[in-house]
Design a protein around this motif. Structure first.
Motif, short mmCIF file in Angstrom:
data_model
loop_
_atom_site.label_atom_id
_atom_site.label_comp_id
_atom_site.label_asym_id
_atom_site.label_seq_id
_atom_site.Cartn_x
_atom_site.Cartn_y
_atom_site.Cartn_z
N GLY A 167 0.81 -1.21 0.00
CA GLY A 167 0.00 0.00 0.00
C GLY A 167 0.85 1.25 0.00
O GLY A 167 2.02 1.25 0.38
N PRO A 168 0.25 2.36 -0.42
CA PRO A 168 0.99 3.63 -0.49
C PRO A 168 1.20 4.23 0.89
O PRO A 168 0.58 3.83 1.88
CB PRO A 168 0.05 4.50 -1.33
N GLY A 169 2.07 5.22 0.94
CA GLY A 169 2.31 5.91 2.19
C GLY A 169 1.11 6.77 2.58
O GLY A 169 0.41 7.31 1.72
N ARG A 170 0.86 6.89 3.88
CA ARG A 170 -0.26 7.68 4.38
C ARG A 170 0.24 8.61 5.48
O ARG A 170 1.18 8.29 6.22
CB ARG A 170 -1.37 6.77 4.93
N ILE A 171 -0.42 9.77 5.60
CA ILE A 171 -0.03 10.81 6.56
C ILE A 171 -1.24 11.16 7.41
O ILE A 171 -2.34 11.36 6.89
CB ILE A 171 0.50 12.07 5.85
N PHE A 172 -1.03 11.27 8.74
CA PHE A 172 -2.10 11.64 9.66
C PHE A 172 -1.66 12.84 10.49
O PHE A 172 -0.56 12.84 11.06
CB PHE A 172 -2.44 10.47 10.60
N SER A 173 -2.53 13.84 10.56
CA SER A 173 -2.28 15.00 11.43
C SER A 173 -3.31 14.99 12.55
O SER A 173 -4.32 14.29 12.49
CB SER A 173 -2.38 16.31 10.63
N TYR A 174 -3.05 15.80 13.59
CA TYR A 174 -3.89 15.83 14.79
C TYR A 174 -4.06 17.26 15.27
O TYR A 174 -3.24 18.13 14.97
CB TYR A 174 -3.26 14.99 15.90
N ASP A 175 -5.12 17.48 16.05
CA ASP A 175 -5.24 18.73 16.79
C ASP A 175 -5.03 18.43 18.27
O ASP A 175 -4.89 17.27 18.67
CB ASP A 175 -6.59 19.41 16.53
N VAL A 176 -5.02 19.48 19.10
CA VAL A 176 -4.67 19.30 20.51
C VAL A 176 -5.73 18.51 21.27
O VAL A 176 -5.46 17.97 22.34
CB VAL A 176 -4.47 20.67 21.21
N ALA A 177 -6.95 18.40 20.72
CA ALA A 177 -8.01 17.64 21.37
C ALA A 177 -8.01 16.18 20.94
O ALA A 177 -8.90 15.42 21.35
CB ALA A 177 -9.37 18.27 21.06
N GLY A 178 -7.05 15.77 20.12
CA GLY A 178 -6.98 14.39 19.70
C GLY A 178 -7.69 14.10 18.41
O GLY A 178 -7.82 12.93 18.01
N GLY A 179 -8.19 15.12 17.72
CA GLY A 179 -8.82 14.91 16.43
C GLY A 179 -7.82 14.41 15.40
O GLY A 179 -6.72 14.96 15.30
N LYS A 180 -8.18 13.38 14.67
CA LYS A 180 -7.28 12.76 13.68
C LYS A 180 -7.76 13.09 12.27
O LYS A 180 -8.96 12.98 11.97
CB LYS A 180 -7.26 11.25 13.88
#
Length: 274
Positions: free
Chosen positions: A164-177
């Protein structure tokens, strides 16, 4: 020793809660959001490519207007097929990374299989959410997570190649993904880094080109953000670069990254705007 949860954090909270890195913050110690003056880590970038994903981070930590450290490391191998970069309060962020790596190891030992990439990203979101109290006091941790899917066989079997291809995940300070596409950046210089990547990024680039994208983006971020450190040719301090492909996650050597940084700086001597 009784069977229980696959979460190392929950196990530690029940057995030895004082060993958890989170500490209660006195809400009366100062105005909300002020927090103590502690080192902060900035700017992390991630770029997908044909082989997977590349993550890179600068080496500067700041404490107000002071450079607290010139060679801090902000990008780490989370496991064999993922990487995590930290932005925010440096001390808490490093402890969160250590605990996250233990979480992944603990889950594999208890369950006999590895977490999926989505499972790893979700677990990190929960850990960030648990730090919300400290974040409201000015001690926020905002990591960037990236990797490729690690296809691990059933209990007792050998690991299979990741797909599978590479994936990127970002977050906010409340834990939102949030799953990002193509490229992303976090930290104080992220606005400038993303602007640079918007111009330079090309889908399907090879690994070496993706590394060049990240180093150039960090150079541009350092050019406009005082909290982001550019390549230090005098001290030979260069960004930390981790490449995650189907064969595994590998940190590039300082010599290899230095060669890319030297080429970027040489090019900017001729064309400062890139």
């Amino acid at each position: 020793m009784r069977p229980g949860t696959g979460s190392f954090t929950e196990f530690l909270a029940a057995a030895e809660p004082h060993l958890l890195p989170q500490r209660p913050i006195d809400p009366y110690s100062g105005p909300a959001g002020s927090g103590p003056d502690v080192p902060h880590a900035t700017t992390i970038v991630a770029v997908t490519c044909a082989d997977g994903v590349v993550m890179a981070g600068d080496r500067r930590a700041t404490m107000g207007n002071i450079i607290a450290q010139r060679d801090i490391e902000k990008v780490f191998l989370a496991d064999s097929h993922s990487a995590i970069g930290i932005a925010g309060t440096a001390g808490l962020a490093v402890e969160m990374v250590r605990l996250f790596k233990l979480e992944l190891e603990h889950y594999e030992k208890i369950e006999g299989v590895r977490l999926s990439l989505d499972g790893k990203a979700n677990r990190l979101a929960t850990m960030i959410r648990n730090n919300l109290g400290a974040a409201l006091q000015g001690l926020a941790v905002v990591p960037l997570f990236a990797g490729v899917e690690d296809s691990f066989g059933s209990r007792g079997t050998a690991p299979m190649p990741a797909t599978g291809p590479g994936r990127i995940f970002s977050y906010d300070v409340a834990g939102g993904k949030y799953e990002e596409h193509d490229y992303f950046a976090v930290g104080s210089g992220s606005v400038f880094a993303r602007s640079a990547l918007k111009k330079r990024y090309r889908p399907g680039a090879d690994l070496a080109t993706a590394v060049r994208y990240t180093v150039e983006a960090l150079y541009d971020a350092a050019d406009d953000d005082s909290a982001t450190g550019g390549p230090d040719l005098t001290r030979r301090i260069f960004p930390v670069v981790v490449a995650v492909t189907t064969t595994g996650a590998v940190r590039w050597s300082d010599e290899a990254v230095g060669a890319v940084a030297d080429a970027v700086v040489t090019g900017r001597m001729q064309n400062p705007g890139g």
